[in-house]
Scaffold this active site. Structure first.
Site, PDB file in Angstrom:
ATOM      1  N   HIS A  58      13.741  15.237 -10.121  1.00 49.81           N
ATOM      2  CA  HIS A  58      13.131  13.781  -9.808  1.00 49.81           C
ATOM      3  C   HIS A  58      13.064  13.984  -7.932  1.00 49.81           C
ATOM      4  O   HIS A  58      13.316  12.791  -7.133  1.00 49.81           O
ATOM      5  CB  HIS A  58      14.845  13.321  -8.906  1.00 49.81           C
ATOM      6  CG  HIS A  58      14.390  11.586  -9.573  1.00 49.81           C
ATOM      7  ND1 HIS A  58      14.036  10.639  -8.542  1.00 49.81           N
ATOM      8  CD2 HIS A  58      15.419  10.986 -10.255  1.00 49.81           C
ATOM      9  CE1 HIS A  58      13.861   9.729  -9.515  1.00 49.81           C
ATOM     10  NE2 HIS A  58      15.071   9.495  -9.970  1.00 49.81           N
ATOM     11  N   GLU A 115       9.186  12.139 -13.843  1.00 46.22           N
ATOM     12  CA  GLU A 115      10.332  13.275 -14.223  1.00 46.22           C
ATOM     13  C   GLU A 115       9.967  13.577 -15.075  1.00 46.22           C
ATOM     14  O   GLU A 115      10.702  13.092 -16.210  1.00 46.22           O
ATOM     15  CB  GLU A 115      11.889  12.010 -14.026  1.00 46.22           C
ATOM     16  CG  GLU A 115      12.602  11.240 -13.071  1.00 46.22           C
ATOM     17  CD  GLU A 115      13.009  10.391 -13.032  1.00 46.22           C
ATOM     18  OE1 GLU A 115      14.085  10.081 -13.256  1.00 46.22           O
ATOM     19  OE2 GLU A 115      12.455   9.154 -12.079  1.00 46.22           O
TER      20      GLU A 115
HETATM   21  C1  G6D Z   1      16.262   3.606 -10.632  1.00 52.48           C
HETATM   22  O1  G6D Z   1      16.049   2.838 -12.922  1.00 52.48           O
HETATM   23  C2  G6D Z   1      15.835   3.848 -12.054  1.00 52.48           C
HETATM   24  C3  G6D Z   1      16.161   5.180 -12.252  1.00 52.48           C
HETATM   25  O2  G6D Z   1      15.283   5.321 -13.046  1.00 52.48           O
HETATM   26  C4  G6D Z   1      15.647   6.069 -11.339  1.00 52.48           C
HETATM   27  O3  G6D Z   1      16.129   7.023 -11.396  1.00 52.48           O
HETATM   28  C5  G6D Z   1      17.054   5.508  -9.709  1.00 52.48           C
HETATM   29  O4  G6D Z   1      16.383   3.857  -9.033  1.00 52.48           O
HETATM   30  C6  G6D Z   1      15.923   6.383  -8.412  1.00 52.48           C
HETATM   31  O5  G6D Z   1      18.085   2.898 -10.676  1.00 52.48           O
END
Ligand code: G6D
EC number: 5.1.3.3
Length: 332
Positions: A174, A295
């Protein structure tokens, strides 16, 4: 000089520093098998293109910055899945869904670390055992995440895993990036190209619907390199794997290109919003839209929709996936 060293860092405690012959440096943490920094040696100075909170406490509070996510990245809708007719329930931590495997996911674990050096590359092998039933996932999973840096300025992340029972496995990194070197600059003037003709369609709560949307004529059309502008993304792109790279992010001054190639079916691209705003980062306070998360992974929702692929891992198989981040930069 090509090297990997373990060090104590005043902000991140134990870190691993990978350096190549061009003085490109990658910094990793065993907390979350996490990418903390990519330091690019530009003529005017070192530019760190990875967006990260300023210290370990900030990482723990913010959770995902640079972290390995798993066993299953993305959302498991309604916090359940079935394998061979058996139902498994996971933690609800995002609306009525499981996001990034819940509060005790891979990002929130301290991984074992083993450094290595071999012909032309240096790296760190992070390993973790995810026990049968932990956080609702079946199977004792032996997970490995290997970061390697070579002298051609390639950072490769390899994911390997085995299980003793059928389970789900869909890890990612991430990583959040801002190629200007400061998260206080919005990413709007970055250039992005994503070699994908479709995205997985999402609901307002960001779970996927089981359908696909053609990118043509939509905000998702990054088939040609163009500026991100005000485009908001939190979407799984379905990569075509037809070109010699899958996506590229270019800095506004065009001095740094992050070219990504993966064997994963897709990539979730997420532009940060207000909920990260103000987080104290390495290079200043996070602006709204101060970073973009990239990601590479299987398509979220595959545990429900076969048309998105298969993220089941069975004892007779082994999981292998690799994503390479090639860092191009001008030193003139
Ligand atoms: C939010 O929807 C997004 C996710 O995709 C992300 O990984 C997260 O923030 C950090 O929930």
């Amino acid at each position: 000089m090509l090297s990997v060293v373990q060090a104590q860092d005043q902000h991140f405690e134990t870190v691993y520093r990978l350096t190549n012959n061009n003085d490109l440096e990658v910094v990793l943490s065993p907390y979350g098998a996490r990418l903390l920094a990519i330091k690019v040696p530009l003529t005017e100075g070192v530019r760190d293109i990875v967006a990260s909170p300023v210290d370990l406490a900030g990482q723990k509070a913010a959770r995902y910055f640079g972290a390995t996510i798993g066993p299953v990245a993305g959302r498991i809708s309604q916090s359940y899945f079935e394998i061979d007719g058996e139902k498994f329930v996971t933690e609800t931590n995002n609306n009525e869904h499981t996001l990034h495997s819940g509060s005790n996911g891979f990002d929130n674990r301290v991984w074992l670390a083993e450094t290595y050096e071999k012909d032309g590359e240096v790296g760190v092998i992070f390993s973790l055992t995810h026990e049968d039933g932990e956080d609702g996932f079946p199977g004792k999973v032996q997970a490995k995440v290997t970061y390697s840096l070579d002298n051609a300025d390639n950072l490769t992340i390899r994911y390997d895993a085995t299980t003793d029972k059928p389970t789900l496995y869909n890890p990612t990194n991430h990583g959040y990036y801002n190629l200007t070197g400061s998260e206080s600059n919005p990413i709007n003037s970055h250039f992005l190209q994503v070699n994908a003709k479709e995205v997985a369609t999402t609901n307002p709560d960001v779970t996927t619907t089981g359908t696909k949307t053609a990118v043509e004529g939509t905000k998702f059309d990054f088939r040609e390199l163009k500026t991100i502008g005000e485009t908001q993304l939190d979407d799984p792109f379905m990569l075509t794997h037809e070109a010699d790279f899958d996506l590229v992010l270019v800095s506004p001054d065009e001095k740094v290109r992050l070219q990504i190639t993966t064997d994963a079916p897709g990539v979730v691209i997420y532009t940060t919003g207000t909920h990260e705003e103000g987080t104290l980062m390495k290079n200043g306070a996070m602006a709204v839209r101060g970073a973009i998360a990239i990601e590479t992974q299987g398509i979220p929702g595959a545990e429900k929709f076969a048309q998105y692929g298969d993220i089941t891992l069975r004892p007779e198989q082994a999981f292998h996936s690799a994503t390479t981040y090639h860092i191009d930069y001008l030193q003139v």
